[in-house]
Design an enzyme around this catalytic site. Structure first.
Site, PDB file in Angstrom:
ATOM      1  N   SER A 181       0.844  -1.194   0.000  1.00  0.00           N
ATOM      2  CA  SER A 181       0.000   0.000   0.000  1.00  0.00           C
ATOM      3  C   SER A 181       0.875   1.238   0.000  1.00  0.00           C
ATOM      4  O   SER A 181       2.007   1.220   0.510  1.00  0.00           O
ATOM      5  CB  SER A 181      -0.907   0.016   1.234  1.00  0.00           C
ATOM      6  OG  SER A 181      -1.531   1.271   1.414  1.00  0.00           O
ATOM      7  N   TYR A 194      -1.990  -0.361  10.248  1.00  0.00           N
ATOM      8  CA  TYR A 194      -2.014  -0.772   8.843  1.00  0.00           C
ATOM      9  C   TYR A 194      -0.753  -0.312   8.116  1.00  0.00           C
ATOM     10  O   TYR A 194      -0.158  -1.067   7.340  1.00  0.00           O
ATOM     11  CB  TYR A 194      -3.266  -0.187   8.187  1.00  0.00           C
ATOM     12  CG  TYR A 194      -3.497  -0.582   6.756  1.00  0.00           C
ATOM     13  CD1 TYR A 194      -4.029  -1.827   6.435  1.00  0.00           C
ATOM     14  CD2 TYR A 194      -3.228   0.308   5.715  1.00  0.00           C
ATOM     15  CE1 TYR A 194      -4.273  -2.179   5.112  1.00  0.00           C
ATOM     16  CE2 TYR A 194      -3.464  -0.036   4.401  1.00  0.00           C
ATOM     17  CZ  TYR A 194      -3.990  -1.277   4.102  1.00  0.00           C
ATOM     18  OH  TYR A 194      -4.223  -1.621   2.794  1.00  0.00           O
TER      19      TYR A 194
END
Length: 289
Positions: A181, A194
């Site tokens: 990501s 995350y």
């Protein structure tokens, strides 16, 4: 046929009350594969395992792989309606499809799932570690032990368990492709856990790439930016969702159909000289570091 850019219509404010979200509840629906995509047999005869294959980027990857001739094993948690639709679409592409439900944060499930794939298809050529979730927290003190562990379990523990289980079945030419990501590189103040996990995935791409290179097994990652998938309304408030992507140089959120071709490149002979690498698909967002 010229490829048309999938410009998003305005996203209305919306939320979902279930992580990682449901594809069937997205408004407007996401585009998973472009109508102009014809496929050229780049993955003909290959066996691909795609986690989180019921929706979002995982569904898009499965459909692109299927259109390129691969046999598909879709792994997902418990979004049964989405998984049934994903299976229907894969089969519509003319591909064989095995669907397996379960929690990849359980190493025993991962061992069993790999066993099912090998029994059905005879081996594994491509493992796409894509499944994941995220939990928004405004402050470190708001991240509970349970939320921390849940995110690590879904995002990287399962990646390790599946890669370990698949390893004995991977031979020269095989691929492992991890979904990272933009947050693993630029960080996100509301997604500390995350972001930390996605940073760890970079290490779990580069180190195995070096270990497996002598055997001709390639390991890479794709790092998407803001993509129109169920995890967005399942994580953020409605107004945040409605404005997603507006701050990127391209001025819009991306579609799963715009990310999945990067996986095709890495899975096919086109990507035969790439290992330990990251492909960034993020609309021009700046990466720090």
């Amino acid at each position: 046929m010229k490829r048309q850019e999938p410009r998003m219509t305005k996203i209305p404010p919306q939320t979902q009350d279930r992580l990682p979200g449901l594809e069937s509840r997205l408004t407007p629906p996401a585009e998973h594969i472009a109508p102009s995509n014809r496929g050229t047999g780049k993955l003909a005869g290959k066996v691909a395992v795609v986690t989180g294959g019921d929706s979002g980027i995982g569904r898009a990857v499965a459909l692109h792989f299927a259109r390129e001739g691969a046999k598909i094993a879709l792994l997902y948690l418990d979004e049964h309606e989405d998984a049934e639709e994903a299976e229907r679409l894969v089969v519509e592409e003319g591909a064989e499809c095995l669907v397996i439900a379960g929690d990849i944060s359980d190493g025993g499930f991962c061992d069993d799932a790999v066993g099912q794939v090998v029994e059905r298809f005879g081996g594994i050529d491509v493992l796409v570690n894509n499944a994941g979730t995220q939990i928004v927290a405004e402050d470190l003190t708001a991240i509970t032990d349970a939320d921390w562990r849940l995110q690590f379990g879904a995002n990287i523990d399962g990646m390790f368990y599946l890669s370990r289980a698949a390893r004995p079945h991977l031979t020269s030419g095989a691929r492992i492709i991890n979904t990272s990501s933009i947050n693993g590189f630029a960080g996100n103040a509301k997604l500390v856990a995350y972001s930390a996990i996605k940073g760890a995935i970079a290490g779990f791409t580069r180190a195995p790439a070096k270990q497996l290179a002598p055997e001709g097994i390639l390991v890479d990652e794709v790092a998407p930016g803001q993509i129109w998938t169920p995890i967005q309304p399942a994580s953020f408030d409605g107004e945040t969702v409605a404005g997603m992507g507006e701050e990127t140089p391209l001025g819009r959120i991306g579609q799963p159909s715009e990310v999945a071709p990067a996986y095709v490149y890495l899975a096919s002979a086109d990507g035969s000289y790439a290992t330990g690498q990251t492909i960034h698909v993020n609309g021009g967002m700046i990466i720090n570091g």
